[in-house]
Design a protein around this motif. Structure first.
Motif, PDB file in Angstrom:
ATOM      1  N   GLY A 127       0.813  -1.201   0.000  1.00 50.48           N
ATOM      2  CA  GLY A 127       0.000   0.000   0.000  1.00 50.48           C
ATOM      3  C   GLY A 127       0.848   1.252   0.000  1.00 50.48           C
ATOM      4  N   GLN A 128       0.394   2.250   0.749  1.00 49.64           N
ATOM      5  CA  GLN A 128       1.102   3.516   0.828  1.00 49.64           C
ATOM      6  C   GLN A 128       0.975   4.100   2.229  1.00 49.64           C
ATOM      7  N   TRP A 129       2.050   4.774   2.665  1.00 52.04           N
ATOM      8  CA  TRP A 129       2.019   5.568   3.895  1.00 52.04           C
ATOM      9  C   TRP A 129       1.700   6.996   3.487  1.00 52.04           C
ATOM     10  N   HIS A 130       0.696   7.597   4.104  1.00 51.50           N
ATOM     11  CA  HIS A 130       0.321   8.983   3.825  1.00 51.50           C
ATOM     12  C   HIS A 130       0.547   9.823   5.076  1.00 51.50           C
ATOM     13  N   ARG A 131       1.231  10.963   4.886  1.00 53.67           N
ATOM     14  CA  ARG A 131       1.513  11.832   6.022  1.00 53.67           C
ATOM     15  C   ARG A 131       0.218  12.443   6.531  1.00 53.67           C
ATOM     16  N   GLU A 132       0.023  12.338   7.843  1.00 54.25           N
ATOM     17  CA  GLU A 132      -1.096  12.972   8.548  1.00 54.25           C
ATOM     18  C   GLU A 132      -0.507  13.703   9.734  1.00 54.25           C
ATOM     19  N   GLY A 133      -0.424  14.997   9.644  1.00 53.13           N
ATOM     20  CA  GLY A 133       0.196  15.750  10.727  1.00 53.13           C
ATOM     21  C   GLY A 133       1.665  15.399  10.806  1.00 53.13           C
ATOM     22  N   LEU A 134       2.104  14.905  11.964  1.00 53.90           N
ATOM     23  CA  LEU A 134       3.508  14.539  12.161  1.00 53.90           C
ATOM     24  C   LEU A 134       3.714  13.029  12.163  1.00 53.90           C
ATOM     25  N   GLU A 135       2.735  12.283  11.640  1.00 55.23           N
ATOM     26  CA  GLU A 135       2.833  10.826  11.541  1.00 55.23           C
ATOM     27  C   GLU A 135       2.399  10.400  10.145  1.00 55.23           C
ATOM     28  N   TYR A 136       2.508   9.107   9.900  1.00 53.68           N
ATOM     29  CA  TYR A 136       2.067   8.533   8.629  1.00 53.68           C
ATOM     30  C   TYR A 136       1.010   7.473   8.908  1.00 53.68           C
TER      31      TYR A 136
END
Length: 152
Positions: A127-136
């Protein structure tokens, strides 16, 4: 709310999200009102008759805001997907910090801040890691055969 009366169809669920989003806006308004009081009278100020000071009132409203936001988030998770080609990656509870992903991808020379700034999306086999704030957040291919191995 009684769970028996929650909407079951997509249209009803979207209406529910809109209602909950309105609650978020309402709580933000209360936070702004207290912020204005803090600016005029300070954090330690209380009503003339006593009671919680402005700092305590602000913390209470922030707790309400976190709750309202979590209600909206919980309503949206089933709908959150990322389309990649003919595949739809689905939202997962799995979060990773920049430090964890830097270690996983052996890219530890960069600072966490630079890594976050340079990597909005990180692709992988599952899949994919998507940045959300300061995490993925991991968005995962639901057809991936190895559920415990999200890397390659």
């Amino acid at each position: 709310m009684n769970p028996r009366f929650l909407p079951t169809d997509v249209g009803g669920k979207v209406v529910r999200v809109v209602e909950e989003s309105g609650e978020v806006v309402e709580v933000i308004g209360r936070c702004l009102r207290i912020y204005g009081k803090i600016g005029r009278f300070g954090l330690a100020s209380t009503f003339p008759g006593g009671g919680p000071n402005n700092a305590a009132l602000f913390l209470s409203e922030l707790a309400d805001l976190r709750h309202a936001i979590s209600q909206v988030e919980n309503s949206l998770t089933d709908f959150a997907k990322v389309k990649v080609g003919n595949t739809e990656l689905v939202w997962t509870n799995e979060l990773a910090t920049a430090a964890e992903l830097k270690e996983m991808y052996e890219d530890e020379e960069m600072s966490d801040e630079d890594f976050l700034a340079n990597n909005k999306v990180i692709g992988m086999c599952a899949g994919q890691w998507h940045r959300e704030g300061l995490e993925y957040r991991l968005y995962k291919d639901p057809n991936w055969d190895e559920p415990d191995d999200v890397g390659c």
